[in-house]
Write an enzyme that holds these catalytic residues in place. Structure first.
Site, mmCIF file in Angstrom:
data_model
loop_
_atom_site.group_PDB
_atom_site.id
_atom_site.type_symbol
_atom_site.label_atom_id
_atom_site.label_comp_id
_atom_site.label_asym_id
_atom_site.label_seq_id
_atom_site.Cartn_x
_atom_site.Cartn_y
_atom_site.Cartn_z
ATOM 1 N N ASP A 175 27.753 -18.432 -23.801
ATOM 2 C CA ASP A 175 26.196 -18.753 -23.874
ATOM 3 C C ASP A 175 25.941 -20.088 -24.425
ATOM 4 O O ASP A 175 26.441 -20.327 -25.629
ATOM 5 C CB ASP A 175 25.491 -17.647 -24.426
ATOM 6 C CG ASP A 175 25.146 -16.543 -23.313
ATOM 7 O OD1 ASP A 175 25.856 -16.277 -22.319
ATOM 8 O OD2 ASP A 175 24.077 -15.754 -23.425
ATOM 9 N N ASP A 205 19.720 -19.945 -12.883
ATOM 10 C CA ASP A 205 20.636 -18.898 -12.867
ATOM 11 C C ASP A 205 20.169 -18.013 -14.253
ATOM 12 O O ASP A 205 19.809 -18.785 -15.307
ATOM 13 C CB ASP A 205 22.072 -19.367 -13.168
ATOM 14 C CG ASP A 205 23.038 -18.387 -13.005
ATOM 15 O OD1 ASP A 205 22.957 -17.438 -12.017
ATOM 16 O OD2 ASP A 205 23.667 -18.046 -13.972
ATOM 17 N N GLU A 253 15.933 -16.691 -11.073
ATOM 18 C CA GLU A 253 16.631 -15.511 -10.928
ATOM 19 C C GLU A 253 16.230 -14.620 -12.481
ATOM 20 O O GLU A 253 16.574 -14.848 -13.524
ATOM 21 C CB GLU A 253 18.258 -15.581 -11.074
ATOM 22 C CG GLU A 253 18.949 -14.199 -10.983
ATOM 23 C CD GLU A 253 20.436 -13.955 -11.339
ATOM 24 O OE1 GLU A 253 20.954 -13.207 -10.814
ATOM 25 O OE2 GLU A 253 20.959 -15.025 -12.360
ATOM 26 N N ASP A 321 25.228 -11.783 -4.825
ATOM 27 C CA ASP A 321 25.670 -10.908 -5.797
ATOM 28 C C ASP A 321 25.821 -9.468 -5.228
ATOM 29 O O ASP A 321 25.564 -9.111 -3.855
ATOM 30 C CB ASP A 321 24.878 -11.063 -7.192
ATOM 31 C CG ASP A 321 25.088 -12.144 -7.992
ATOM 32 O OD1 ASP A 321 26.340 -12.599 -7.933
ATOM 33 O OD2 ASP A 321 24.176 -12.618 -8.359
HETATM 34 C C1 NOJ Z 1 23.989 -14.830 -11.848
HETATM 35 C C2 NOJ Z 1 24.687 -15.294 -10.438
HETATM 36 O O1 NOJ Z 1 24.018 -14.856 -9.458
HETATM 37 C C3 NOJ Z 1 25.907 -14.546 -10.671
HETATM 38 O O2 NOJ Z 1 26.526 -14.722 -9.542
HETATM 39 C C4 NOJ Z 1 26.784 -15.048 -11.663
HETATM 40 O O3 NOJ Z 1 27.978 -14.222 -11.684
HETATM 41 C C5 NOJ Z 1 26.220 -14.931 -13.060
HETATM 42 N N1 NOJ Z 1 24.548 -15.179 -12.971
HETATM 43 C C6 NOJ Z 1 26.582 -15.488 -14.131
HETATM 44 O O4 NOJ Z 1 26.462 -16.913 -13.972
#
Ligand code: NOJ
Length: 560
Positions: A175, A205, A253, A321
């Site tokens: 991080d 993200d 997100e 995802d």
């Molecule tokens: C969210 C993303 O949508 C996912 O694909 C990724 O693995 C994680 N963040 C980490 O970056």
């Protein structure tokens, strides 16, 4: 509000299409999709009616997390092409009326990023404080890991310096210390760089993860320089982005309960994220589909907080995802698993599904169309993942989330027309079987007026002709059938009534849609119907049937 406002706040009525350059189209035959290939396919996306491309990470990467592990925030992965080719994609898309946004990963970098390599060299390295370290043994954090199949803790010991670094995701994704002003400055610089190259914004993200880190730092008495309010960072970032480019957006997100999401919009001030994905509505949509009962979905929609006019929800039924069901109760999640993914290999992380929608509904075109008609009718901006317009399937043999990241299926030919490389060289194998390119491909569907692609194209056109859906006031219309969602989205003197039947039985729905006689004009098929003098109407619906109807405003402002 005037119709012209829809171009200023373009994201409120956009159709967003997410793709990964490496699986879209390979123009040089090396088995990896590339920017030159995407440029070739921009016209396809314009023809479909897409208005905004969302590019998954295209930055240099060791590719252990499909590009979300970045080693250079200013770079373009040489496997995909060059900065020049990216600019060509953006210009070509703009010319065809599409905007382009891209993922920006602020929460972490790859452990191969030069900043992290420097940071772990010594405790006093100048990049040390670009990441988050602790010197005492961390407590058990196994309940906080995002990928429980791979990780047991969010802290990893770095042997060289004897301290632990924070990684909310994989251990190879340390991080960033976003509380550090130097890190913030550098992130802003990179975003400014991409805006200068023509991007219209970012899909940000993992937002709550880095805001949490800032909160922890803000509560640390050793760090008096960190602002007390962690959300100030999002305000600063938005202000910066919009200073550089007034039309650019931040699409976050943020998989949190609705009440917390309001804060990430900036509350009533609306000065943080412009848009956020609505994970809660997506999850309740699946619960409703599993039950054939719209009440969970209707409840989620009603419980959405009111948001400022300049903000917007991004609605979706699938992303890149796992199809996460983490906000449902255990019992509800089991219901969805039982209906749509009963086998262990269809499930992932104990909370989600590896499948795309067509397999979940046994390839039933009626159900597939119903779900997309409903998605596009919900208040918000529909966001689709490449291949959804074709009804592409998944490859459960692929590791984890890669099951849905298979190559785009362009033709029935070799490698589905994705690449001329030998199949063993492809970045990911092409789906086999009933959902493989022989049966599901763009070339064939574009020529077939009855195909799923043609349906999606017409749906997108209808959505774009109904700004009420993105801007309007949403209201569930009372009627007794729990299999049916009847709703109205009204904006100014125009309104759309939508009815969707989640049940397999045909039904009739009696609605009061106005306080006087009005004409209702079908938007997804030919047809119209008049209400009685009290604004009441009875609508017929097939099993899994749906109708979108414009309430004719009585003026000719909106084309009936
Ligand atoms: C969210 C993303 O949508 C996912 O694909 C990724 O693995 C994680 N963040 C980490 O970056």
């Amino acid at each position: 509000m005037r119709i012209t406002d829809t171009s200023d706040l373009w994201w409120k009525t956009a159709v967003i299409y997410c793709l990964d350059v490496e699986t879209f189209y390979d123009s040089d035959g090396d088995g990896i999709g590339d920017l030159g290939g995407l440029a070739e396919r921009v016209d396809y996306l314009a023809e479909l009616g897409v208005t905004c491309l969302w590019l998954m990470p295209f930055y240099p990467t060791p590719d252990r997390d499909d590009g979300y592990d970045v080693t250079d925030l200013y770079g373009v992965d040489p496997r995909l092409g060059t900065h020049g080719e990216l600019v060509e994609v953006i210009r070509t898309a703009n010319d065809r009326g599409m905007r382009v946004i891209a993922d920006v990963v602020i929460n972490h970098t790859s452990d191969q990023h030069p900043w992290f390599k420097a940071a772990r060299r010594s405790r006093d390295n100048r990049y040390r404080d670009w990441y988050v370290w602790r010197s005492d043994t961390p407590p058990d954090t196994s309940d906080q890991v995002v990928f429980p199949d791979q990780e047991e803790s969010i802290w990893e010991k770095d042997d060289r310096t004897g301290e632990w670094y924070l990684h909310h995701f994989y251990r190879y994704q340390p991080d960033l210390n976003v509380a550090n002003q130097a890190v913030r400055d550098e992130i802003a610089r990179t975003m400014g760089f991409w805006l200068e190259l023509g991007l219209d914004g970012f899909r940000v993200d993992a937002v709550p993860f880095f805001i949490d880190d800032v909160e922890t730092a803000a509560n640390d008495p050793q760090r008096p320089e960190v602002a007390a309010d962690p959300h100030q960072y999002l305000r600063d970032l938005r202000a910066f982005v919009n200073r550089r480019r007034g039309t650019a957006i931040l699409l976050g997100e943020v998989n949190l309960p609705h009440r917390d999401q309001k804060k990430y919009f900036g509350g009533d001030a609306a000065d943080e994220l412009h848009m956020m994905f609505d994970f809660l509505t997506m999850q309740n949509l699946y619960l409703s589909l599993a039950r054939g009962d719209v009440r969970p979905l209707a409840k989620a929609l009603r419980q959405r907080p009111a948001i400022h006019q300049s903000c917007q929800w991004a609605t979706f039924v699938r992303n890149h995802d796992e199809l996460t069901l983490d906000k449902l109760t255990d019992a509800q999640r089991q219901e969805v698993f039982a209906a749509f993914g009963p086998e262990p290999e269809m499930q992932i992380y104990g909370r989600g599904l590896k499948r795309r929608l067509p397999g979940m509904v046994d390839g039933d075109p009626r159900r597939l169309r119903l779900v997309y008609a409903l998605l596009f009718a919900l208040p918000g901006t529909p966001t689709i993942f490449y291949g959804e317009e074709l009804g592409m399937g998944e490859d459960l043999a692929q590791e984890g989330r890669m099951a849905v990241r298979t190559p785009m299926q362009w033709t029935s030919g070799r490698n589905g027309g994705f690449s001329t490389a030998p199949p063993r060289k492809l970045v990911s194998p092409v789906v086999q079987g009933g959902y493989g390119p022989a049966h599901v491909n763009a070339a064939q569907q574009r020529r077939d007026p009855d195909s799923h692609w043609s349906f999606m194209r017409a749906l997108i056109a209808a959505y774009r002709s109904c700004p009420e859906l993105g801007w309007g006031t949403f209201e569930v219309l009372p009627q007794p059938d729990n299999a049916v969602l009847a709703h109205r989205s009204a904006w100014e003197d125009a309104a759309v009534i939508a009815v969707h039947n989640l049940g397999s039985e045909a039904t009739q729905v009696e609605l009061t849609v106005a306080d006087r006689e009005v004409l209702l004009v079908d938007l997804l098929q030919a047809g119209e119907q008049r209400t009685d003098p009290k604004g009441r109407v009875t609508l017929e619906l097939d099993g899994y049937g749906y109708r979108w109807l414009r309430v004719h405003p009585g003026s000719d402002a909106r084309l009936p």
